[in-house]
Design an enzyme around this catalytic site. Sequence first.
Site, PDB file in Angstrom:
ATOM      1  N   ARG A  41       0.844  -1.191   0.000  1.00  0.00           N
ATOM      2  CA  ARG A  41       0.000   0.000   0.000  1.00  0.00           C
ATOM      3  C   ARG A  41       0.884   1.247   0.000  1.00  0.00           C
ATOM      4  O   ARG A  41       2.052   1.202   0.409  1.00  0.00           O
ATOM      5  CB  ARG A  41      -0.907   0.026   1.232  1.00  0.00           C
ATOM      6  CG  ARG A  41      -1.865  -1.155   1.342  1.00  0.00           C
ATOM      7  CD  ARG A  41      -2.686  -1.054   2.620  1.00  0.00           C
ATOM      8  NE  ARG A  41      -3.657  -2.139   2.760  1.00  0.00           N
ATOM      9  CZ  ARG A  41      -3.426  -3.276   3.399  1.00  0.00           C
ATOM     10  NH1 ARG A  41      -2.243  -3.479   3.989  1.00  0.00           N
ATOM     11  NH2 ARG A  41      -4.364  -4.200   3.479  1.00  0.00           N
TER      12      ARG A  41
ATOM     13  N   LYS B  32      -2.577  -1.825   7.656  1.00  0.00           N
ATOM     14  CA  LYS B  32      -3.734  -1.257   8.338  1.00  0.00           C
ATOM     15  C   LYS B  32      -3.806  -1.770   9.769  1.00  0.00           C
ATOM     16  O   LYS B  32      -3.539  -2.939  10.027  1.00  0.00           O
ATOM     17  CB  LYS B  32      -5.009  -1.630   7.587  1.00  0.00           C
ATOM     18  CG  LYS B  32      -5.167  -0.936   6.247  1.00  0.00           C
ATOM     19  CD  LYS B  32      -6.491  -1.292   5.614  1.00  0.00           C
ATOM     20  CE  LYS B  32      -6.698  -0.530   4.312  1.00  0.00           C
ATOM     21  NZ  LYS B  32      -7.995  -0.861   3.683  1.00  0.00           N
TER      22      LYS B  32
ATOM     23  N   HIS C 153      -2.285   2.910  -5.923  1.00  0.00           N
ATOM     24  CA  HIS C 153      -3.084   1.754  -5.504  1.00  0.00           C
ATOM     25  C   HIS C 153      -3.306   0.792  -6.669  1.00  0.00           C
ATOM     26  O   HIS C 153      -3.384  -0.425  -6.469  1.00  0.00           O
ATOM     27  CB  HIS C 153      -4.422   2.207  -4.933  1.00  0.00           C
ATOM     28  CG  HIS C 153      -5.116   1.136  -4.145  1.00  0.00           C
ATOM     29  ND1 HIS C 153      -4.621   0.672  -2.938  1.00  0.00           N
ATOM     30  CD2 HIS C 153      -6.233   0.414  -4.384  1.00  0.00           C
ATOM     31  CE1 HIS C 153      -5.412  -0.279  -2.474  1.00  0.00           C
ATOM     32  NE2 HIS C 153      -6.396  -0.460  -3.334  1.00  0.00           N
TER      33      HIS C 153
ATOM     34  N   ARG D 277      -0.508  -1.537  -6.902  1.00  0.00           N
ATOM     35  CA  ARG D 277      -0.691  -2.651  -5.962  1.00  0.00           C
ATOM     36  C   ARG D 277      -1.561  -3.730  -6.618  1.00  0.00           C
ATOM     37  O   ARG D 277      -1.247  -4.916  -6.544  1.00  0.00           O
ATOM     38  CB  ARG D 277      -1.336  -2.127  -4.673  1.00  0.00           C
ATOM     39  CG  ARG D 277      -1.804  -3.192  -3.671  1.00  0.00           C
ATOM     40  CD  ARG D 277      -2.230  -2.492  -2.390  1.00  0.00           C
ATOM     41  NE  ARG D 277      -3.126  -3.275  -1.551  1.00  0.00           N
ATOM     42  CZ  ARG D 277      -2.734  -4.164  -0.637  1.00  0.00           C
ATOM     43  NH1 ARG D 277      -1.449  -4.426  -0.491  1.00  0.00           N
ATOM     44  NH2 ARG D 277      -3.617  -4.803   0.111  1.00  0.00           N
TER      45      ARG D 277
ATOM     46  N   HIS E 205      -4.218  -8.880   3.421  1.00  0.00           N
ATOM     47  CA  HIS E 205      -5.678  -8.828   3.530  1.00  0.00           C
ATOM     48  C   HIS E 205      -6.143  -9.624   4.746  1.00  0.00           C
ATOM     49  O   HIS E 205      -5.678 -10.735   4.974  1.00  0.00           O
ATOM     50  CB  HIS E 205      -6.338  -9.422   2.279  1.00  0.00           C
ATOM     51  CG  HIS E 205      -6.249  -8.536   1.083  1.00  0.00           C
ATOM     52  ND1 HIS E 205      -6.344  -9.001  -0.215  1.00  0.00           N
ATOM     53  CD2 HIS E 205      -6.066  -7.197   0.981  1.00  0.00           C
ATOM     54  CE1 HIS E 205      -6.239  -7.986  -1.049  1.00  0.00           C
ATOM     55  NE2 HIS E 205      -6.061  -6.889  -0.358  1.00  0.00           N
TER      56      HIS E 205
ATOM     57  N   TYR F 240      -9.008 -11.136  -7.404  1.00  0.00           N
ATOM     58  CA  TYR F 240      -7.991 -11.347  -8.441  1.00  0.00           C
ATOM     59  C   TYR F 240      -8.222 -12.648  -9.203  1.00  0.00           C
ATOM     60  O   TYR F 240      -7.773 -12.794 -10.335  1.00  0.00           O
ATOM     61  CB  TYR F 240      -6.583 -11.306  -7.822  1.00  0.00           C
ATOM     62  CG  TYR F 240      -6.295  -9.961  -7.216  1.00  0.00           C
ATOM     63  CD1 TYR F 240      -6.064  -8.849  -8.023  1.00  0.00           C
ATOM     64  CD2 TYR F 240      -6.321  -9.766  -5.837  1.00  0.00           C
ATOM     65  CE1 TYR F 240      -5.853  -7.597  -7.474  1.00  0.00           C
ATOM     66  CE2 TYR F 240      -6.118  -8.514  -5.278  1.00  0.00           C
ATOM     67  CZ  TYR F 240      -5.877  -7.433  -6.111  1.00  0.00           C
ATOM     68  OH  TYR F 240      -5.681  -6.185  -5.563  1.00  0.00           O
TER      69      TYR F 240
END
Length: 309
Positions: free
Chosen positions: A153, A175, A249, A252, A276, A285
């Site tokens: 990120r 995060k 982004h 990414r 994630h 994906y």
Amino acid sequence: METIKGRSPRTVQGYYTDLCTFFRFMKLHRHLSAPGLEFSKISIDDIDISFIKTITLSDVYEFLHYVSSDRQNQAKTRARKVSCIRVFFKYLTVNLKLLPENPVENLEIPSIKKSLPKYLTLEHCYELLNAIDGKEKARDYCMITLFLNCGMRLSELVGINLPDIRDNTLLLRGKGNKERIVYLNEACQTAIQEYIKERNQHLASVKPTDKQALFLSSRGTRLCPRQVERIVEKYLKLSGLSGMGYSPHKLRHTAATMMYQHGHVDVRVLQEILGHTNLGTTQIYTHVSNEQIKEATDQNPLAKVKSKK
């Protein structure tokens, strides 16, 4: 949120903004603000627990309609506002016990349309890397190489410190301050080594507070997210890829797509690489790959041949 749950300052700021918007709407909705007063100027200093106790589920639905129709908030933005309101009222009810019951307990999160991630093709990646030049070439090439190879990120990239680099691994803080290790391939290791050589020649100009930062500006300070966005935008323009919706982004997304499609990486491994929390986030994906399979099938010269009557 920040101290106990470990949410990032950016997330906390987002919740703060959403709550301010909600309470300003409530003042407007109940005709408690001066007529014609600009929305952002509506004072909420007088909001207290007595006022909050009068808020109903219908009020929140009115608010969601308002941000959709008057502020053009998309489903994803409205879902974040719903999440904020639910957490806030749960805190008042369960943690502080200031409310006898939670008025938004049955508030539903708006359904978000899942769209395929936008990403660069392999050819576009080569064009982007080849466009990098200038005084800060080593730094910029290193940043974009890390984006395209590690799928990190933007916040993770600008937060990298020198001690985070350990031989062929890199420690990232994602995060919620969650840490994870990503492995550096040959391209990343070479780009980092070349940039650090260049970086070390200008150590005298580095600010004391930013000595550990990997990526530095020309003024010797840690690069901020907006500066990195401008750098990426610059090279997208030079490579003829501007105006196509690409951003850090999207780089990414590109890394994740390359690993899944060309590297045949298992989706659970990809989940670990990207940091994630939910596998469902990573599975988008796999849909990219399925879409390509469909397109390939549609390109078959026999795709539209039908039986003669």
